[in-house]
Scaffold this motif. Structure first.
Motif, mmCIF file in Angstrom:
data_model
loop_
_atom_site.group_PDB
_atom_site.id
_atom_site.type_symbol
_atom_site.label_atom_id
_atom_site.label_comp_id
_atom_site.label_asym_id
_atom_site.label_seq_id
_atom_site.Cartn_x
_atom_site.Cartn_y
_atom_site.Cartn_z
ATOM 1 N N PRO A 176 0.929 3.723 1.347
ATOM 2 C CA PRO A 176 0.641 4.991 0.652
ATOM 3 C C PRO A 176 1.886 5.469 0.042
ATOM 4 O O PRO A 176 2.836 5.734 0.712
ATOM 5 N N GLU A 177 1.844 6.080 -1.314
ATOM 6 C CA GLU A 177 2.900 6.548 -1.921
ATOM 7 C C GLU A 177 3.193 7.823 -1.249
ATOM 8 O O GLU A 177 4.417 8.103 -1.355
ATOM 9 N N GLU A 178 2.292 8.661 -0.879
ATOM 10 C CA GLU A 178 2.672 9.885 0.076
ATOM 11 C C GLU A 178 3.623 9.515 1.102
ATOM 12 O O GLU A 178 4.558 10.233 1.554
ATOM 13 N N MET A 179 3.358 8.602 1.932
ATOM 14 C CA MET A 179 4.105 8.201 2.954
ATOM 15 C C MET A 179 5.408 7.572 2.530
ATOM 16 O O MET A 179 6.524 8.138 3.064
ATOM 17 N N ARG A 180 5.511 6.743 1.349
ATOM 18 C CA ARG A 180 6.728 6.173 0.882
ATOM 19 C C ARG A 180 7.624 7.342 0.582
ATOM 20 O O ARG A 180 8.778 7.306 0.995
ATOM 21 N N LEU A 181 7.021 8.356 -0.189
ATOM 22 C CA LEU A 181 7.928 9.589 -0.468
ATOM 23 C C LEU A 181 8.620 10.229 0.802
ATOM 24 O O LEU A 181 10.039 10.907 0.579
ATOM 25 N N ARG A 182 7.831 10.314 1.703
ATOM 26 C CA ARG A 182 8.325 11.164 3.083
ATOM 27 C C ARG A 182 9.411 10.117 3.621
ATOM 28 O O ARG A 182 10.252 10.833 4.108
ATOM 29 N N ALA A 183 9.393 8.983 3.669
ATOM 30 C CA ALA A 183 10.131 8.007 4.426
ATOM 31 C C ALA A 183 11.274 7.887 3.322
ATOM 32 O O ALA A 183 12.388 7.456 3.849
ATOM 33 N N LEU A 184 11.276 8.158 2.110
ATOM 34 C CA LEU A 184 12.376 7.913 1.121
ATOM 35 C C LEU A 184 13.474 8.868 1.400
ATOM 36 O O LEU A 184 14.678 8.447 1.605
ATOM 37 N N LYS A 185 13.117 10.167 1.844
ATOM 38 C CA LYS A 185 14.043 11.308 1.846
ATOM 39 C C LYS A 185 15.270 10.949 2.937
ATOM 40 O O LYS A 185 16.274 10.981 2.816
ATOM 41 N N PRO A 186 14.780 10.646 4.224
ATOM 42 C CA PRO A 186 15.662 10.455 5.117
ATOM 43 C C PRO A 186 16.551 9.081 5.103
ATOM 44 O O PRO A 186 17.873 8.888 5.270
ATOM 45 N N LEU A 187 16.084 8.300 4.239
ATOM 46 C CA LEU A 187 16.948 6.843 3.880
ATOM 47 C C LEU A 187 17.867 7.241 2.630
ATOM 48 O O LEU A 187 18.942 6.884 2.637
ATOM 49 N N GLN A 188 17.463 8.198 1.728
ATOM 50 C CA GLN A 188 18.533 8.645 0.652
ATOM 51 C C GLN A 188 19.464 9.726 1.401
ATOM 52 O O GLN A 188 20.649 9.512 1.011
ATOM 53 N N ARG A 189 19.366 10.261 2.518
ATOM 54 C CA ARG A 189 20.300 11.036 3.063
ATOM 55 C C ARG A 189 21.422 9.983 3.595
ATOM 56 O O ARG A 189 22.430 10.353 3.499
ATOM 57 N N MET A 190 20.409 8.937 4.252
ATOM 58 C CA MET A 190 21.427 7.824 4.688
ATOM 59 C C MET A 190 22.497 7.580 3.807
ATOM 60 O O MET A 190 23.665 7.464 4.064
ATOM 61 N N LEU A 191 21.986 6.776 2.759
ATOM 62 C CA LEU A 191 22.674 6.343 1.805
ATOM 63 C C LEU A 191 23.846 7.508 1.377
ATOM 64 O O LEU A 191 24.989 7.195 0.932
ATOM 65 N N GLU A 192 23.495 8.539 1.016
ATOM 66 C CA GLU A 192 24.485 9.732 0.625
ATOM 67 C C GLU A 192 25.518 9.781 1.801
ATOM 68 O O GLU A 192 26.695 10.082 1.363
ATOM 69 N N MET A 193 25.173 9.816 2.962
ATOM 70 C CA MET A 193 26.062 10.239 4.194
ATOM 71 C C MET A 193 26.999 9.043 4.535
ATOM 72 O O MET A 193 27.864 9.234 5.443
#
Ligand code: 13P
Ligand code: SF4
Length: 326
Positions: free
Chosen positions: A308-325
């Motif tokens: 579901p897109e809603e869950m994907r968007l919530r799971a994306l945020k911590p993954l993006q933080r990982m890639l930034e950090m």
């Protein structure tokens, strides 16, 4: 006559593996072009899958590749959480998996409803989850990490900020020792890395006194305490290439030895033995993938990873933080 008829029935050419093309490697290469697909493989895959992949890497490298690829289709030869991560990072791509049952004991040992309660019992904590977890657990987390960037990420968290670390207790304990940060740790383990026998490794070292023990941080503390070098799969591979040493006892899943041997044909790699006389140092989930299943998933364009897109968007945020950090 009756027996012959029975045999004929058993070998229905439309059903049996005999109807598979003889040269799977050629067929997979052809399908890669036809679908504009990229084949990503983890180091724990069978060697023939690693050899036909466009890229072989650890969890962090594979996530980066999945996020950056311009292919239309990602074929993920790894386990479910890895293919799911690819879909979270690249929603416009079709993500295929050779065997959808290729799970992970760490992901399965941390169900989202229990983890939600665990977080609620520890208010005010930042939640750092190891990438070996489901999309639902990622969606409940603040930052994702892998074994190659976990230390770097934890060191960026302000000193006074309490941390929850999930789901691997061995990696968690190792990080507490390395960084000096106390963390509340979810008690999950990897069924492969917890099987290595401290005693058998000790014995091996008497047989190969020159051999260096290298280990993945998912191993038990007693094994890590004996190790001369600890890192992610890619880190271990780099280490053996750069080290002047010639013999290594490798305490991680045996699939990595294929790349080690390819990179250093003159060196000796000894798989760390499990406690029992079993093949428990091979990941039963990773090994569900076969060349046949790689071919079939591309031919049938299934199994496909969706969410579901809603869950994907919530799971994306911590993954993006990982890639930034990292
Ligand atoms: P790496 O990120 O080191 O490749 O580890 C993945 C994994 O599942 C180890 O068991
Ligand atoms: Fe999961 Fe362990 Fe297999 Fe890695 S080796 S995928 S952590 S079960």
């Amino acid at each position: 006559m009756e027996i012959a008829a029975h045999i004929m029935m058993q070998f229905d050419i439309h059903q049996s593996p005999m109807s598979l093309p003889l040269n799977l490697e050629e067929e997979i290469t052809h399908l890669k072009r036809e679908l504009n697909a990229v084949l990503l493989a983890h180091y724990y895959q069978e060697s023939e899958i690693q050899d036909i992949a466009d890229f072989v890497g650890d969890s962090l490298e594979l996530s980066r590749k999945a996020a950056a690829t311009d292919a239309d289709v990602i074929v993920f030869a790894g386990v479910h959480f890895m293919a799911e991560t690819a879909k979270i990072l690249s929603p416009q791509k079709q993500v295929l998996m050779p065997d959808v049952n290729a799970g992970c004991s760490l992901a399965e040992g941390c169900p989202a409803p229990e983890f939600k309660r665990f977080i609620e019992e520890h208010p005010g904590h930042v939640v750092i989850s190891y990438i070996n977890c489901s999309a639902e657990v990622k969606a409940l987390s603040d930052i994702i990490c892998t074994s190659s960037n976990a230390e770097k990420i934890i060191r960026q968290i302000p000193e006074n900020q309490p941390i929850i670390f999930a789901p691997d207790r061995n990696l968690g304990k190792y990080l507490v020792k390395k960084t000096g940060r106390q963390m509340v740790i979810w008690q999950g383990t990897c069924i492969v890395h917890e099987t290595f026998s401290e005693k058998k490794i000790y014995h091996l070292k008497t047989v190969y006194p020159e051999a260096k023990l290298i280990a993945h941080p998912e191993c038990e503390e007693v094994v890590l305490d004996q190790a001369e070098f600890i890192a992610s799969t890619s880190g271990l591979l780099r280490f053996v290439q750069q080290s002047p040493d010639k013999e290594f006892i490798v305490a991680t899943e045996t699939g990595i030895i294929h790349q080690m041997q390819k990179a250093c044909p003159d060196k000796l790699f000894i798989p760390a033995p499990p406690e029992e006389s079993c093949a428990c140092n091979q990941c039963p989930y990773m090994k569900l993938n076969t060349m046949e299943k790689v071919y079939l998933c591309m031919k049938n364009r299934s199994p496909e990873i969706t969410m579901p897109e809603e869950m994907r968007l919530r799971a994306l945020k911590p993954l993006q933080r990982m890639l930034e950090m990292s």
